[in-house]
Each structure stands twice: as structure tokens, then as C-alpha cells.
Design a protein around this motif. Structure first.
Motif, mmCIF file in Angstrom:
data_model
loop_
_atom_site.group_PDB
_atom_site.id
_atom_site.type_symbol
_atom_site.label_atom_id
_atom_site.label_comp_id
_atom_site.label_asym_id
_atom_site.label_seq_id
_atom_site.Cartn_x
_atom_site.Cartn_y
_atom_site.Cartn_z
ATOM 1 N N SER A 695 -3.846 6.765 6.389
ATOM 2 C CA SER A 695 -2.511 7.283 6.112
ATOM 3 C C SER A 695 -2.643 8.510 5.230
ATOM 4 N N ARG A 722 -5.929 8.834 3.201
ATOM 5 C CA ARG A 722 -6.324 7.633 2.477
ATOM 6 C C ARG A 722 -6.697 6.525 3.444
ATOM 7 N N GLU A 724 -6.156 2.564 3.732
ATOM 8 C CA GLU A 724 -5.190 1.642 3.127
ATOM 9 C C GLU A 724 -5.219 0.262 3.781
ATOM 10 N N TRP A 725 -4.876 -0.729 2.965
ATOM 11 C CA TRP A 725 -4.693 -2.098 3.419
ATOM 12 C C TRP A 725 -3.332 -2.580 2.927
ATOM 13 N N THR A 726 -2.680 -3.371 3.733
ATOM 14 C CA THR A 726 -1.399 -3.969 3.337
ATOM 15 C C THR A 726 -1.570 -5.478 3.282
ATOM 16 N N ASP A 755 1.153 3.368 -3.930
ATOM 17 C CA ASP A 755 1.282 4.817 -4.152
ATOM 18 C C ASP A 755 1.062 5.260 -5.592
ATOM 19 N N THR A 782 0.481 -2.372 -0.924
ATOM 20 C CA THR A 782 -0.495 -1.497 -0.286
ATOM 21 C C THR A 782 -1.572 -1.095 -1.286
ATOM 22 N N GLY A 784 -4.919 1.319 -1.555
ATOM 23 C CA GLY A 784 -5.535 2.430 -0.851
ATOM 24 C C GLY A 784 -6.647 3.070 -1.652
#
Length: 940
Positions: A695, A722, A724-726, A755, A782, A784
């Protein structure tokens, strides 16, 4: 008062140029009784200057209590340098690096300044001001500019401010380094201030030095272009590399490579400081941690495989240094008079050898590039004459040697034979004395004393020398006696390369066939020579016999052994435990170094097997449950990162934890990390992370997270891209985030949560984050990673870097926390044991927990260095006659060998000849010293 100035060539003292040929001696890592011998070893190696790093932690052990006496008497060390007729550079810090714990900063300082070090924060600068004021009180009157009644000028010609401050934050550089400079000036420092910051910034009034061991001829030339008004000084020319536990010897520097590097600096008109010359021993808790990976803890041996070993031994590296440094010191007028702008086009010396890929360790490419040059020449010229430096492959000399022919300016040819040397230096049109001029020679110069000129080359070759237009052919001898010839009023002492390694300058004479000189100036016979030859400055020669270097065959005799097991601490029943209100770091508990004991008393409603996460800890936790060993949790060989499996019973459970502080970072962006168990222990539950996605986000400036950020150039930001993992999180519990960034990632990594940046990590270093539920959102969160550098080159590695857990339950939330200091037992606490009892299967009876061992032994009065061979032990600590020798690490708790150090130096001044000595051994895993012993090493 003398006047010391600096221009684009060198320092000048009362108008006379001062040429720096320097090496670092770590006085804090050498017993004070040996300072003079190490300084004299440097002088005998041809150095004319000593750099002395000052570790703040050594002189302010407690806040406001400064100590500059005994083993910490800096002024005494500096005076010894002056008494040896040498100059001195003092590295005042406040940070000095060099593998010291916390880079030499005192551990008590870090929490008091809120972990903000090496930056322009008010609290840190305030502490620096007080420290530098106390330090300058010791050295201000030892500057070369100060005339001292009856003793002449002091030896200090420069001070180095800070150390390798490789950060491009210009604002912080001004606020921090600028203030340090002001403190020094206000406290009486008038000599030039030098840095070692590789042009990351420019501070008014500083001489910009350099640190590194690759491409040095190019570096020195570039320094002339960008900083034409100051001398070109390689303040950190590596002569070795410090080792770390669990790895083979790190230093790939060979004698030939270091010799070439020194010659490259001289060929470019530069000066140098060898780092180290004598690294010494990291006694006590002086050893730190390198920014090379998660487990790079420095060994106790700190000599870095450099010129002088920790026991004072001289080997091939010392001999190589002596060849170049004796020349540089003897011909300082010639070098100081070289034209700083005369840089003829040449083939780069790097092209003649396998390229250096790591300028700190000397690691190189597997082989020289195909089709590249075998040899190259760099011609440096000036008002006093010129020098042709000839470079060849540093590792390909062999028996055939290196041969070439120089074409001189008059069209004549000069055949050159380097033999096995990777570099030679040949004087051309050089003024020697009076009306004598050396037109040319194909032998390398060693020293010029009055009318005595010493030259050397490969044994059995033919040397050529022309003085005042009169050529002469001389043979380079093969035996032990030099070839002495008088020609045109100059006495030539012609030696082979082997002879020059047994040659030393002392006073106004050169000695061939010696191993150096004792403290009284008496020559010490080289073990391979029957006689030595002395040639004075008038050319008079004589053969004689010196004294023996060492007393061979010395032996230490063990009188008795004893053992003590700290059972009450292991079981948690010791009365020394005192309650603490909450989890705290070792620093907060008043135990900044060494070990400590922690006891956690807790109740469980039912028996269970659980995984325990120690995310807020450092470095190693030896976990015991109700007196039984569980695991070593943490970093380094034999440890399990982060987790241990506990079998908790219903009711009362006691965890006793031996905390091991293995050394704080001495470099990098993680300086000042906490030690101990400073957070709760959690039972984790791994979260389903799904597939990492790419992302874009806002660009992040890493210096908004912390200052300074090393390795970061001015204006560098993360890329927008970036990884990222959610993850879903719906409970009122923390997230435990483990980030392990591969060292191959090309830049600093910023960790981002929803963020918002929460931390930064150097590649190769582990990052552990415990994020409270208040900082999380109910539902999706999230995590990241952003990188300063190419995400395209990093994405694949970063996608494997993160593991996220949920804090299922806090195992220690209701526990009672207690702490006990780690203390040496009294002599009467030890139970007598025999060597036989400690050996074989019977010696394994003490394993499973820590044990103290006590040896009583006698030693003869000898000048051989004594070492303790820790074979058969595991990991622990040594004390000699009440003095803290330091850490040892030879095996893990399950017996796996841990390189690279097995022998530990027991300094001669700490021993009691012909009396009973005591060695205390604390072995973390109860390994018995049945196979250990005392060994004398004859170091040549």
C-alpha cells in the motif's frame, strides 16, 4: 607559550610541521602498570603519536563522582606519552564507540536523560558539560601549547570531539556538536579539534577526519578537494576488528592489507591513526554490543587481532606497521613537504587487489577482477623530494614476488622487486643531509639517522642506490648480518625484509637482530638471532649480545579448588531478595552492569502448561521454576528468543530469574537499550495475519521518531510504498509485535501502526513492541513497514519480517516482584573439591544451575603473559585477586562450543608472584573447571 596551527597540509608547531603517525591505545582496557610498556611498543613500532579514547563511564561511575586516579589516571597516561617523546590525541567523547558498553557513556546516565543520548537535548548536554569540565581540568595543562614549569610543553596536539556521528541532521549537529565544541573551548582546550564523522556535516572550527579502510588514496584526494584548508587525516584506519561471541574471528585484515592502506594514505599526502594499535582487554563490563545483528556481543579480548595483542605480543601485523610507520616518522619533513595538489592520474591501488567490501573488517571480494592491473605506481612529489609508491596484490606475493620497472623522469629505468610485500616506497631526488641527495633507489627506506640511511628489500636481490649522481649496486643479504656500505658520505645499512622485522630505532641508532627494548632501553635479543648489530647516526657499527626476551617454561601451580552453589537464589528463598513495586529495568534497580536476580511469586488457580512471552527484556534471562532450570530466554548463542514454556502447578509458583546483561549497543540507532525484565510476562496467542499487502502512505521522516538517526543523510525520507498486515483485535489486551528485519534490507525501517509510526529498526536488529489496548482500535488494526531506501529491493524480505501475537493473559499481573543483587560469595562459603571430582561424569553433578568455583594458585616471577583456559566451562565471569577480569563464553548450557575465545588474559600486575593467588569463576550453568587450567603463552 607555543603556537600550534593547522593548514591544508599538516599541523605546525612554532612554524615546524608536525606529521601525525598515530595509533590508538585504550588505556582504560590496559592495567596502568602496563601503560608505559604499551606506549614504548608503539614508539618502537615507529609511531610518533598516541590517540587515547576517554570512556566517560570509567571516570564518572556515579552521578557527580569523578575519578581520575589509579587505573583511571588519564593525566598520568598522557604524561607517559610525553615522556616517551611522543605526541597525543585525546578522544574526549562524550561518546567514543570502539565496542565499549554504551559507547563509553555511563549506564546511569541513560534513564536520567530519558534515553536521549548523542543529541542536543538539554538534559544530555547538561551532563556533557559537567563531564567535559571535569575532563578538561585533567588535560588542559597537558596541551602542547602550554609551557609547564621544568617539564616543557605538553604532548597533546589535538582532541577528537564525539565519534563517528554519521547523521545528516544539520540542525541537531549544530545543537549538539556545536555545543560540545563550545564546552571544550570554554574549558581551556586551545589545540585543534578533529572529528571522525566522514563529512556528514561541517562544524565550524573542526578538522574533518575520516574513518574507514577502503579506497583510501581516493578518499585522501577527495578530502583535499572538499576540505582544502585543513590536513587530511584518516583518524580511524582499521588495523583489526573486534570479535563477537558465537562467530569466528571477524578481522579479515592481513598485515599486507594494512600496510597497503597506510601507504595509500601517505601517497595521497595524508596522515593516519591506526585503530587500534593496542585494544587491550574489556575487563569487567566494558564490552559492548555491535550493530551487526541480534546477537553481536563483543568478546572480552578487545585487541581486535591488531598490531599489539592483549598480552603485549608482537606479530606479523606489528612488523608490517613498523615498516611503514618508522619510515613515515623518520621522513616527516619529506612527507610534510609534499605538494598537496599534486595528484597525477594513476591506476587505483584497489584495482590491483581483490576489492574490500567491508571497510571495518577488511572482508574482500573472492578474487581480483579479471583483466585488472597487477601493479600500479603513485608518484608523490614536493619540496624535499619525491616518493614512488608501488602497489601490488596484497595476497598474491608468493615466492615469485612482485616485479616491475619504473621509468624515471630522465628516461632511465629502475627495476623494482617487492618480493612478498604488497607495497614498496622508493625515494627519488630526496634531500638527505647537508649536500647529500638521494637520486633514486629501488630499495624501500626504513629510517634516516644523521648520515645513516637504512634501506630494505627482498633477500638475495640486487639493490641500486644513486647519491649525488653516483650510482651504486649493493646486495641485499640473506643471513642475519646487514650489508653496511659507505657511499658519498652516507652510510647505507641494507637489510632484507626478514632483517627489517628484527630492526628497531632507539635513540640515534638502528639495531638489527633485536625484538625491541625493555623499559630501561636495553636491547632484547630476537630469538632467531645470535647477535645484534648497532649502527649509530655517525655510521659507526658494532655487534653485541642483548638480553633474553622471555623466560620460557613458566608454570602456574594450582593449590586447591572450591565450589559454592547459590541454591537459595535459584530457589527464590534467599533473604537478599527485596520487594519492588513493579517491573523495572536493571538501570532503575541500581544494577547497571553484570548480573541480577529477580523473583516472581505468583498463584494460579489450576495447573497448566503455557507459553510465556518475555517481550520486554534484555539480554538473557535464565529462568528457573521452583528451583528447576527451564530455559535461557533472550539473545546470543544457546538462548531462545522471546519465549519459554512453563508448567505451572496449582497454587504457589516461584520463578527465579538470573538476569544477564551481556553488553549494551556501542553503536547504531539502538543505543541505550534497557536491560533486565522491565515489563510483564504474557501468555501469547498468535493472530492470523493473512497475506502481506502493498500500500502507499505518507512519507515519514525518521528523525521525527528519535534523534539522532545514524546512517541517514539530510532530507532522506521513507518511500510511500509500505508492506502492511491487517489483524482483528477485539479484546482489552495488548498486541505483541515481533519485527525481525533481514540485514540485507538496504535501509532503516519504520514500523507503522494504524498510519502512526511507533518505532524504527536497523536492518538485522530485532524489534519488539508491546502495544496497549488504548492505542488500538476495536476491530481491524494495520501494522506496516516503511523503508528508507528501495521498497522494490526490500519488499520480499519485509513480508517475512513481522509476527503478531495477542496478549492472551498477563502471567505476572498479580505477581510479587523481588530483586537481589548478584554478589561474590565469601571464601568460607566454598566447599573443597578435587580436580578428579570436577572431571568426567562426576563433574556434571553441579550442572543445571549456576555455580561458583574458587582456585588458589601460585605463579613464578616471569614476564610471560598468563591466560586462563576455560575449556570445559560454559559461560560466566572471572575475578582475579578481587579484580574483575570480565566475561567468558565457551559453551552453551547444552555443551555446544561457542567461538572464538577460549583463553582469557590474567594481567601480570594483578598477579602475586610466589604468593597465593585467587581466581573466582562464576559459571552460569554449573559446568566444572575439571579441564580448565592456566597457560603461559610466549607471544612474539
Amino acid at each position: 607559550m607555543a603556537t600550534l596551527t593547522a593548514d591544508g597540509q599538516s599541523l605546525s608547531l612554532d612554524g615546524k610541521r608536525v606529521w601525525i603517525v598515530s595509533g590508538t591505545i585504550h588505556y582504560a582496557r590496559i592495567p596502568s602498570a602496563l601503560w608505559r610498556s604499551r606506549i614504548l611498543a608503539a614508539k618502537q613500532a615507529g609511531l610518533n603519536c598516541i590517540e587515547a579514547p576517554v570512556a566517560w563511564s570509567v571516570h564518572e561511575i556515579r552521578p557527580g563522582q569523578f575519578t581520575f586516579e589509579g587505573e583511571r589516571d588519564l593525566a598520568a597516561f598522557v604524561r607517559l606519552v610525553g615522556e616517551a617523546g611522543m605526541r597525543c590525541i585525546v578522544r574526549v567523547g562524550p561518546y567514543i564507540g570502539e565496542e565499549y558498553d554504551l559507547g563509553g557513556l555511563p549506564a546511569w546516565l541513560v534513564p536520567s536523560v530519558d534515553w536521549k543520548v548523542r543529541t542536543g537535548s538539554g538534559e544530555f548536554l547538561g551532563a556533557c558539560s559537567r563531564y567535559l569540565s571535569a575532563l578538561c581540568d585533567q588535560i588542559a595543562n597537558l596541551q602542547v601549547t602550554v609551557r609547564r614549569s621544568g617539564t616543557g610543553d605538553g604532548p597533546i596536539v589535538m582532541v577528537q570531539c564525539e565519534h563517528e556521528w554519521f547523521c545528516g541532521d544539520d540542525d541537531d549537529a549544530g545543537a549538539y556538536l556545536g555545543e560540545l565544541t563550545r564546552y571544550l573551548r570554554e574549558n581551556g582546550i586551545v589545540v585543534p579539534i578533529v572529528n571522525r564523522d566522514n563529512l556528514f556535516h561541517q562544524i565550524e572550527g573542526h578538522i574533518d577526519g575520516w574513518s574507514g579502510g577502503a579506497g583510501l588514496l581516493a578518499t585522501v584526494r577527495q578530502l583535499r578537494v572538499v576540505r582544502p584548508g585543513v590536513p587530511r587525516i584518516i583518524m580511524g584506519l582499521p588495523a583489526g576488528a573486534t570479535d563477537v561471541w558465537g562467530q569466528d574471528r571477524r578481522s579479515a585484515w592481513t598485515a599486507s592489507m594494512v600496510m597497503r592502506n597506510m601507504a595509500e594514505v601517505l601517497a595521497g599526502g595524508g596522515q593516519f591513526n591506526l585503530s587500534p594499535f593496542a585494544g587491550g582487554t574489556a575487563f569487567g563490563a566494558l564490552a559492548g554490543r555491535l550493530d551487526l545483528g541480534p546477537d553481536a556481543f563483543s568478546t572480552t579480548n578487545a585487541d581486535a587481532s591488531g598490531p599489539l595483542s592483549e598480552g603485549g605480543g608482537r606479530g606479523a601485523m606489528y612488523n608490517a606497521v613498523k615498516r611503514v610507520c618508522t619510515f613515515a616518522s623518520s621522513f616527516e619533513r619529506l612527507l610534510g613537504g609534499l605538494d598537496p595538489d599534486a595528484h597525477p592520474v594513476t591506476i587505483a591501488p584497489d584495482a590491483t587487489s581483490a576489492g574490500v567490501v567491508d571497510g571495518s573488517t577488511g572482508a574482500r571480494e573472492p578474487k581480483r577482477a579479471a583483466g585488472s592491473a597487477n601493479m600500479t605506481v603513485c608518484h608523490a612529489r614536493g619540496a624535499q623530494g619525491s616518493i614512488a609508491f608501488v602497489f601490488a596484490d596484497s595476497e598474491a606475493g608468493g615466492k615469485g614476488g612482485h616485479h616491475t620497472t619504473l621509468l624515471l623522469s630522465d628516461g632511465s629505468s629502475l627495476p623494482i622487486d617487492l618480493g612478498e610485500q604488497a607495497v614498496g616506497w622508493f625515494l627519488i631526488n630526496t634531500h638527505l643531509r647537508g649536500r647529500s641527495t638521494l637520486d633514486w633507489t629501488n630499495l624501500s627506506a626504513f629510517t634516516l639517522l644523521g648520515r645513516t640511511l637504512t634501506l630494505f628489500g627482498p633477500a638475495g636481490t640486487t639493490g641500486a642506490v644513486s647519491i649525488n649522481g653516483s650510482p651504486l649496486t649493493v646486495s641485499v643479504p640473506k643471513g642475519q648480518k646487514p650489508n653496511i656500505v659507505e657511499h658519498e658520505g652516507i652510510v647505507l645499512v641494507v637489510c632484507s625484509t626478514e632483517q627489517i622485522d628484527a630492526s628497531y630505532v632507539h635513540g640515534q641508532a638502528v639495531y638489527v637482530g633485536v625484538s625491541g627494548f625493555d623499559a630501561d632501553g636495553n636491547p632484547l635479543m630476537h630469538p632467531e638471532y645470535r647477535h645484534y648489530t648497532r649502527v649509530d647516526s655517525d655510521g659507526e657499527s658494532a655487534a653485541s649480545t642483548g638480553t633474553e626476551v622471555l623466560t620460557a617454561g613458566a608454570k602456574a601451580t594450582v593449590k586447591s579448588w572450591g565450589v559454592f552453589v547459590p541454591r537459595a537464589h535459584i530457589e527464590g528463598t534467599s533473604e537478599r531478595f527485596a520487594r519492588v513495586a513493579e517491573p523495572q529495568s536493571m538501570e532503575r534497580l541500581g544494577t547497571a552492569s553484570g548480573y541480577g536476580w529477580l523473583r516472581l511469586s505468583m498463584k494460579t488457580t489450576g495447573a497448566k502448561r503455557c507459553k510465556a512471552a518475555f517481550f520486554e527484556s534484555g539480554d538473557r534471562l535464565h529462568v528457573y521454576h521452583d528451583g528447576k532450570f527451564v530455559d535461557v530466554v533472550g539473545r546470543g548463542p544457546g538462548a531462545t528468543p522471546d519465549f519459554a514454556t512453563l508448567f505451572l502447578k496449582k497454587g504457589e509458583n516461584t520463578l527465579s530469574i538470573l538476569i544477564d546483561n551481556l553488553g549494551r549497543f556501542s553503536e547504531g540507532n539502538h543505543l541505550g537499550e534497557m536491560k533486565g525484565l522491565f515489563g510483564h510476562v504474557w501468555e501469547p496467542s498468535a493472530l492470523k495475519m493473512g497475506t502481506a499487502k502493498m500500500s502507499n502512505g505518507a512519507l515519514i521522516n525518521p528523525i521525527t521518531l528519535r534523534k539522532p538517526v545514524f546512517g541517514l543523510r539530510h532530507g532522506e525520507l521513507t518511500e510511500a510504498a509500505r508492506v502492511e498486515w491487517t489483524v482483528q483485535h477485539r479484546k482489552k489486551s495488548p498486541l505483541l509485535i515481533a519485527v525481525d528485519v533481514d540485514s540485507a534490507v538496504p535501509g532503516i525501517v519504520v514500523v507503522v501502526l494504524n498510519d502512526a509510526p511507533i518505532g524504527l529498526i536497523n536492518p538485522g536488529q530485532p524489534g519488539r513492541f508491546v502495544v496497549d489496548s488504548e492505542r488500538l482500535t476495536r476491530g481491524n488494526n494495520t501494522v506496516g513497514l516503511a523503508v528508507v531506501g528501495s521498497m522494490e529491493d526490500s519488499a520480499t524480505l519485509l513480508k517475512k519480517a513481522v509476527t503478531i501475537y495477542e496478549g492472551k493473559s498477563c502471567l505476572t499481573e498479580k505477581a510479587e516482584w523481588s530483586f537481589a543483587k548478584w554478589e561474590t560469595p565469601k571464601a568460607e562459603a566454598f566447599e573443597s573439591v578435587t580436580k578428579t571430582t570436577m572431571s568426567g561424569k562426576t563433574g556434571e553433578a553441579w550442572r543445571g544451575g549456576p555455580a561458583w568455583w574458587r582456585a588458589e594458585f601460585t605463579v613464578p616471577n616471569t614476564n610471560e603473559p598468563l591466560f586462563f583456559d576455560a575449556n570445559g566451562l560454559s559461560k560466566g565471569h572471572l575475578f582475579l585477586n578481587g579484580r574483575d577480569v570480565g566475561r567468558y563464553f565457551v559453551a552453551t548450557h547444552d555443551g555446544k562450543s561457542v567461538p572464538p575465545q577460549t583463553r582469557y588474559y590474567l594481567p601480570e600486575p594483578w598477579l602475586k608472584p610466589d604468593d597465593v593467588n585467587e581466581l573466582l569463576i562464576f559459571d552460569e550453568h554449573g559446568f566444572a573447571p575439571g579441564r580448565s587450567g592456566f597457560v603461559y603463552e610466549t607471544e612474539k
